[in-house]
Scaffold this motif. Structure first.
Motif, PDB file in Angstrom:
ATOM      1  N   GLY A 205      -5.198   1.060  -2.508  1.00 24.79           N
ATOM      2  CA  GLY A 205      -6.060  -0.077  -2.017  1.00 24.79           C
ATOM      3  C   GLY A 205      -5.359  -1.251  -2.853  1.00 24.79           C
ATOM      4  O   GLY A 205      -5.289  -2.479  -2.290  1.00 24.79           O
ATOM      5  N   ASN A 206      -5.275  -1.134  -4.357  1.00 27.78           N
ATOM      6  CA  ASN A 206      -4.889  -2.220  -5.076  1.00 27.78           C
ATOM      7  C   ASN A 206      -3.233  -2.658  -4.508  1.00 27.78           C
ATOM      8  O   ASN A 206      -3.149  -3.792  -4.677  1.00 27.78           O
ATOM      9  CB  ASN A 206      -4.764  -1.961  -6.412  1.00 27.78           C
ATOM     10  CG  ASN A 206      -6.328  -2.398  -7.088  1.00 27.78           C
ATOM     11  OD1 ASN A 206      -7.044  -3.107  -6.686  1.00 27.78           O
ATOM     12  ND2 ASN A 206      -6.617  -1.882  -8.244  1.00 27.78           N
ATOM     13  N   GLY A 207      -2.448  -1.670  -4.026  1.00 20.85           N
ATOM     14  CA  GLY A 207      -1.273  -1.876  -3.646  1.00 20.85           C
ATOM     15  C   GLY A 207      -1.427  -3.007  -2.249  1.00 20.85           C
ATOM     16  O   GLY A 207      -0.493  -3.740  -2.179  1.00 20.85           O
TER      17      GLY A 207
ATOM     18  N   GLY B 113       0.917  -1.104   0.020  1.00 22.29           N
ATOM     19  CA  GLY B 113       0.043   0.041   0.239  1.00 22.29           C
ATOM     20  C   GLY B 113       0.786   1.270  -0.160  1.00 22.29           C
ATOM     21  O   GLY B 113       0.422   2.244  -0.790  1.00 22.29           O
ATOM     22  N   VAL B 114       1.946   1.294   0.907  1.00 23.16           N
ATOM     23  CA  VAL B 114       2.783   2.613   0.870  1.00 23.16           C
ATOM     24  C   VAL B 114       3.571   2.827  -0.399  1.00 23.16           C
ATOM     25  O   VAL B 114       3.454   4.172  -1.026  1.00 23.16           O
ATOM     26  CB  VAL B 114       3.789   2.313   2.014  1.00 23.16           C
ATOM     27  CG1 VAL B 114       4.838   3.374   2.034  1.00 23.16           C
ATOM     28  CG2 VAL B 114       2.994   2.536   3.470  1.00 23.16           C
TER      29      VAL B 114
ATOM     30  N   GLY C 215       6.304  -7.078  -0.473  1.00 22.06           N
ATOM     31  CA  GLY C 215       5.292  -5.957  -0.462  1.00 22.06           C
ATOM     32  C   GLY C 215       5.725  -4.995  -1.149  1.00 22.06           C
ATOM     33  O   GLY C 215       4.687  -4.371  -2.103  1.00 22.06           O
ATOM     34  N   PHE C 216       6.787  -4.259  -0.899  1.00 20.36           N
ATOM     35  CA  PHE C 216       7.437  -2.980  -1.557  1.00 20.36           C
ATOM     36  C   PHE C 216       7.238  -3.301  -3.323  1.00 20.36           C
ATOM     37  O   PHE C 216       6.811  -2.494  -4.026  1.00 20.36           O
ATOM     38  CB  PHE C 216       8.728  -2.528  -1.136  1.00 20.36           C
ATOM     39  CG  PHE C 216       8.616  -1.637   0.010  1.00 20.36           C
ATOM     40  CD1 PHE C 216       7.591  -0.901   0.246  1.00 20.36           C
ATOM     41  CD2 PHE C 216       9.545  -2.038   0.938  1.00 20.36           C
ATOM     42  CE1 PHE C 216       7.428   0.026   1.322  1.00 20.36           C
ATOM     43  CE2 PHE C 216       9.428  -1.170   2.179  1.00 20.36           C
ATOM     44  CZ  PHE C 216       8.494  -0.225   2.300  1.00 20.36           C
ATOM     45  N   ILE C 217       7.904  -4.546  -3.697  1.00 18.43           N
ATOM     46  CA  ILE C 217       7.937  -4.782  -5.031  1.00 18.43           C
ATOM     47  C   ILE C 217       6.630  -4.986  -5.455  1.00 18.43           C
ATOM     48  O   ILE C 217       6.462  -4.622  -6.744  1.00 18.43           O
ATOM     49  CB  ILE C 217       8.883  -5.878  -5.191  1.00 18.43           C
ATOM     50  CG1 ILE C 217      10.312  -5.696  -4.769  1.00 18.43           C
ATOM     51  CG2 ILE C 217       8.882  -6.385  -6.656  1.00 18.43           C
ATOM     52  CD1 ILE C 217      11.353  -6.848  -4.937  1.00 18.43           C
ATOM     53  N   ALA C 218       5.796  -5.653  -4.982  1.00 15.91           N
ATOM     54  CA  ALA C 218       4.264  -5.857  -5.450  1.00 15.91           C
ATOM     55  C   ALA C 218       3.681  -4.508  -5.547  1.00 15.91           C
ATOM     56  O   ALA C 218       3.144  -4.331  -6.503  1.00 15.91           O
ATOM     57  CB  ALA C 218       3.554  -6.686  -4.320  1.00 15.91           C
ATOM     58  N   GLY C 219       3.730  -3.768  -4.701  1.00 19.56           N
ATOM     59  CA  GLY C 219       3.003  -2.210  -4.823  1.00 19.56           C
ATOM     60  C   GLY C 219       3.775  -1.664  -6.162  1.00 19.56           C
ATOM     61  O   GLY C 219       2.708  -0.931  -6.818  1.00 19.56           O
TER      62      GLY C 219
END
Length: 454
Positions: A299-301, A279-280, A325-329
């Protein structure tokens, strides 16, 4: 009349078979299972409660999809999500569970299972049915991912048929390869809670469906540039994100299948950290790119981080969960732009990017970051290149299988019963055209249909 009689006859036959079906060595009361291991009851309760949490994710998906689409289609979105669970439950009970978790000998067993249909015979057993319930809520999650990507222009009747096929055949067969003792698991590929089995399968079926159904009326200008079509309620959409996040604590920790497995604390922490990081990162990228932080993309992040951590959640440490998570965002923002601007595929809620693309990232992240502290599973960064190779094969397989089977299914449906509603229905809204009602009768007025020359 003949069709009604046939339905009645089939129903009576099923009931008769259920009555005469032998129980054999099953334990439908649970007494023998409990006597053999009294701690089993604790694990049963754990799995069932986590299954209830996963079921609540249906509400999250429904709210997220409804919020990111227009008010005139809200009832249709809710109906599709409700039918995903209803139809998916029955399809997985009748056929899907047997194909996925059943057994078979020789080469056949590497591809599909062949027992447990309709939960008859030996499948009428407390342990087997516990597993059926657990896998059923996962199956329904995969099926409902398709809904958002095809929103606002897909025929409801056709969508119901597709939901049944996904739940009964497409999802279970890939699930058998990974979780039912099939060839991918024999190869050494892993997926703890379903980045590939659930999310990538649903995401790439959604890609096929969105591609074949075509974009919504007014989505692309004559020069091919996309037009933003805002959803009607950011409030509902972000509430859906929070419900999904909460339900994910059933999804990931519950996949231990045992409350006595204390790794659940690490899994829960990893789930939270990856979602927060996703998210961030999505917020920061959109803030930098547009000058304002984008709420739906943030929200999608969050959901992208959840999808990506789902496969490796048990095998990585919290620092790696944050990195994942950072990479996914970042990946989800780039993917949404690429699919919309370059591929010209209309995905109203970003489901393809969130679940398909980030599902692939989750599969690969497992092969990269697994640290050996749980069941001695190590990834590439810890010297095990074999797992990474297996994960790459799994990632390629899930794309080819899900997109390929999705394309075949939707192509056949398009040429037979039809995929797309008329332009008039799109303009008026699917609530009216498909269901004869409006989700907001006191507030929503359908857009007028303008005929040529007027």
């Amino acid at each position: 009349m003949k069709q009604r009689m046939l339905i009645v006859q089939i129903t009576l036959l099923i009931c008769l078979l259920a009555l005469v079906c032998p129980v054999l060595g099953a334990d439908p009361s649970g007494s023998s299972t409990y006597e053999s291991d009294p701690t089993t009851a604790v694990n049963f309760v754990w799995v069932l409660i986590c299954g209830f949490l996963v079921m609540s994710m249906q509400a999250g998906f429904a709210l997220l999809e409804a919020g990111l689409t227009r008010a005139k289609n809200a009832a249709n979105i809710m109906m599709k999500n409700m039918m995903d669970f209803c139809i998916g439950s029955l399809g997985y009970w009748a056929v899907g569970f047997a194909l996925m978790m059943g057994t078979a000998t020789g080469i056949t067993g590497l591809i599909i299972g062949l027992n447990g249909f309709f939960l008859w015979g030996n499948a009428y057993d407390v342990s087997t049915i516990e597993m059926w319930f657990w896998q059923m809520v996962f199956c329904a999650t995969a099926a409902t991912i398709v809904s958002g990507a095809m929103a606002e222009r897909t025929k409801f009747s056709t969508y119901c048929i597709a939901s049944l096929i996904v739940s009964a055949v497409i999802y279970p067969i890939y699930g058998h390869w990974m979780w039912g003792g099939g060839w991918l698991s024999q190869l050494g590929a892993l997926d703890f809670a379903g980045s590939g089995v659930v999310h990538a399968v649903g995401g790439f079926i959604a890609l096929a469906g969105a591609w074949l159904v075509g974009p919504r009326v007014g989505k692309y200008r004559k020069d091919g540039t996309p037009v933003g079509i805002p959803g009607h309620s950011i409030t509902l959409a972000i509430l859906g994100v929070f419900i999904l996040w909460f339900g994910w604590f059933g999804f990931n920790p519950g996949s231990t299948l045992a409350a006595t497995d204390l790794r659940i604390s690490v899994i829960a922490a990893n789930t939270t950290l990856a979602a927060a990081a996703g998210g961030v990162m999505a917020m920061l990228i959109t803030w930098w790119k547009y000058g304002k932080p984008d709420v739906p993309m943030t929200g999608n992040g969050v959901v992208a981080g959840l999808v990506a951590i789902t496969a490796p959640c048990a095998w990585v440490n919290p620092l790696c969960a944050v990195i994942i998570g950072f990479i996914a965002g970042a990946v989800v923002v780039a993917s949404v732009w690429f699919i919309d601007w370059k591929l010209k595929i209309d995905d109203p809620v970003g489901a393809i990017s969130v679940h398909g693309v980030c599902g692939i990232w989750g599969i690969l992240a497992l092969g990269l970051f697994a640290d050996g502290t749980y069941h001695e599973v190590t990834g590439l960064l810890y010297g095990n290149s074999a797992l990474m190779v297996a994960q790459i094969i799994s990632a390629v397989t899930v794309f080819v299988w899900a997109f390929g089977m999705g394309a075949i299914m939707f192509f056949i449906l398009k040429k037979t019963v039809g995929l797309r509603v008329t332009d008039r229905e799109q303009i008026e809204g699917l609530d009216i055209g498909e269901h004869g009602m409006s989700a907001y009768p006191d507030f929503v007025q359908s857009e007028p249909v303008v005929k040529k020359g007027e």
